[in-house]
Write a protein that holds these residues in place. Structure first.
Motif, PDB file in Angstrom:
ATOM      1  N   ASP A  60       0.840  -1.194   0.000  1.00  0.00           N
ATOM      2  CA  ASP A  60       0.000   0.000   0.000  1.00  0.00           C
ATOM      3  C   ASP A  60       0.884   1.255   0.000  1.00  0.00           C
ATOM      4  N   ASP A 108      -0.227  10.397  -1.738  1.00  0.00           N
ATOM      5  CA  ASP A 108      -1.001  11.591  -1.373  1.00  0.00           C
ATOM      6  C   ASP A 108      -0.101  12.729  -0.912  1.00  0.00           C
ATOM      7  N   SER A 109       0.976  12.382  -0.188  1.00  0.00           N
ATOM      8  CA  SER A 109       1.870  13.424   0.319  1.00  0.00           C
ATOM      9  C   SER A 109       2.648  14.094  -0.805  1.00  0.00           C
ATOM     10  N   LYS A 161      -0.609   4.430  -0.863  1.00  0.00           N
ATOM     11  CA  LYS A 161      -1.527   5.556  -1.078  1.00  0.00           C
ATOM     12  C   LYS A 161      -1.155   6.785  -0.257  1.00  0.00           C
ATOM     13  N   ASP A 162      -0.758   6.592   1.003  1.00  0.00           N
ATOM     14  CA  ASP A 162      -0.406   7.739   1.843  1.00  0.00           C
ATOM     15  C   ASP A 162       0.829   8.463   1.305  1.00  0.00           C
ATOM     16  N   GLU A 163       1.831   7.691   0.879  1.00  0.00           N
ATOM     17  CA  GLU A 163       3.037   8.299   0.320  1.00  0.00           C
ATOM     18  C   GLU A 163       2.711   9.087  -0.943  1.00  0.00           C
ATOM     19  N   ASN A 185      -0.282  15.959  -3.015  1.00  0.00           N
ATOM     20  CA  ASN A 185      -1.200  16.814  -2.251  1.00  0.00           C
ATOM     21  C   ASN A 185      -2.662  16.468  -2.529  1.00  0.00           C
ATOM     22  N   LYS A 186      -2.879  15.180  -2.765  1.00  0.00           N
ATOM     23  CA  LYS A 186      -4.225  14.632  -2.988  1.00  0.00           C
ATOM     24  C   LYS A 186      -4.926  15.235  -4.205  1.00  0.00           C
TER      25      LYS A 186
END
Length: 303
Positions: free
Chosen positions: A57, A63-64, A59-61, A67-68
């Motif tokens: 996974d 998004d950062s 996704k968080d990396e 900036n989504k």
């Protein structure tokens, strides 16, 4: 607002050329890759560690970095099919590196709440099996290992809930490596000739039309869901080898018999002994203009 393109397989033959084209079209590049890098051919990129065979996974990396914001997702990852003989372990790598990674991208990154605006996922013209009959994007799946791989690969991409395009890629002609480099090698030593019967079709495409075709799908938004990434002119191996010889000013006198290739390569020999007479209907019907429509012009450009 920045435009982002997230690419798997970005360090490969097609990926490197695509990164350059995306950058020239104003995209910031994020690579999902097995090693952290910050540049591709002097182009600055972001990279996230990721293995398509055992995806994790990220996704968080992502998004950062983005900036989504919305981004294009282009999936080119896969264990090279011509790297070694197809042992059972190699076959598993070929399948898993395509299916596992694609399934993760489609299910986890292209869900209903996704920031992906367009998902482009690779496949190959091996989908059609060995055929001399003309085939297009609506033609049925063929037989054989590569055809079965492509079927599973494409099925994995269809878990996506966002707009998804499948690109079935042919034999890529490039000065930077790939199939052409291997085919040209015996001609350098005046030992070149047709491979196998010479009657099998070679569904080729110039690397420039690969990258421009992908940009065309992104920017022009054609309606088709599946695109054959091959040139309009399908040629037999006999014609293909003759044009290679002409482009290199070499003779075309030493054919390579099928049984020799089967002894040397095993089941992998099907890649060159079989072929597909593929028509790129989706591109032609949507108005894309190929830079290289005939093989002699494409090969001349490589000299």
């Amino acid at each position: 607002m920045k435009k982002y393109a997230v690419v798997t397989g970005g360090t490969g033959l097609i990926g490197r050329a695509l990164v350059k084209e995306l950058y020239q079209n104003g995209y910031s590049i994020v690579l999902l890759t097995r090693r952290v890098i910050d540049k591709i051919d002097d182009i600055e990129v972001h990279s996230i560690l990721w293995d398509s065979e055992q995806p994790r996974d990220i996704k968080d990396e992502l998004d950062s970095i983005t900036n989504k914001t919305k981004y294009i997702l282009i999936n080119l990852a896969g264990y090279p099919i011509a790297q070694s003989r197809w042992s059972e372990d190699v076959k598993k790598k070929i399948i898993n590196s395509r299916v596992n990674g694609t399934e993760y991208l489609a299910k986890e990154m292209c869900d209903e709440d996704s920031n992906v605006s367009l998902f482009i996922s690779a496949s190959a013209v091996g989908y059609y099996g060995d055929t001399k009959e003309k085939v297009n994007e609506d033609s049925p799946k063929g037989e054989g290992f590569l055809s079965n791989v492509c079927e599973k690969w494409e099925a994995a991409s269809l878990h996506s809930k966002v707009e998804t395009k499948i690109i079935r890629i042919g034999v890529v002609l490039s000065q930077s490596g790939g199939a052409l480099e291997k085919i040209k090698l015996p001609y350098k030593y005046f030992l070149g000739g047709p491979i196998g019967s010479g009657n099998q079709y070679v569904p080729w495409i110039h690397i420039e039309d690969i990258v421009k075709g992908i940009i065309y799908i992104i920017e022009s938004k054609p309606k088709a869901k599946v695109f054959n990434m091959v040139a309009p002119e399908a040629v037999t191996m006999s014609k293909f080898s003759k044009e290679i010889a002409n482009s290199m000013s070499r003779p075309n006198l030493f054919p390579v018999p099928s049984f020799i290739l089967k002894l040397m390569m095993g089941e992998m020999s099907s890649m060159v002994l079989e072929g597909q007479n593929v028509i790129p209907n989706s591109f032609l019907n949507s108005g894309y203009n190929f830079e290289f429509q005939v093989v002699n012009k494409a090969l001349e450009n490589m000299v």
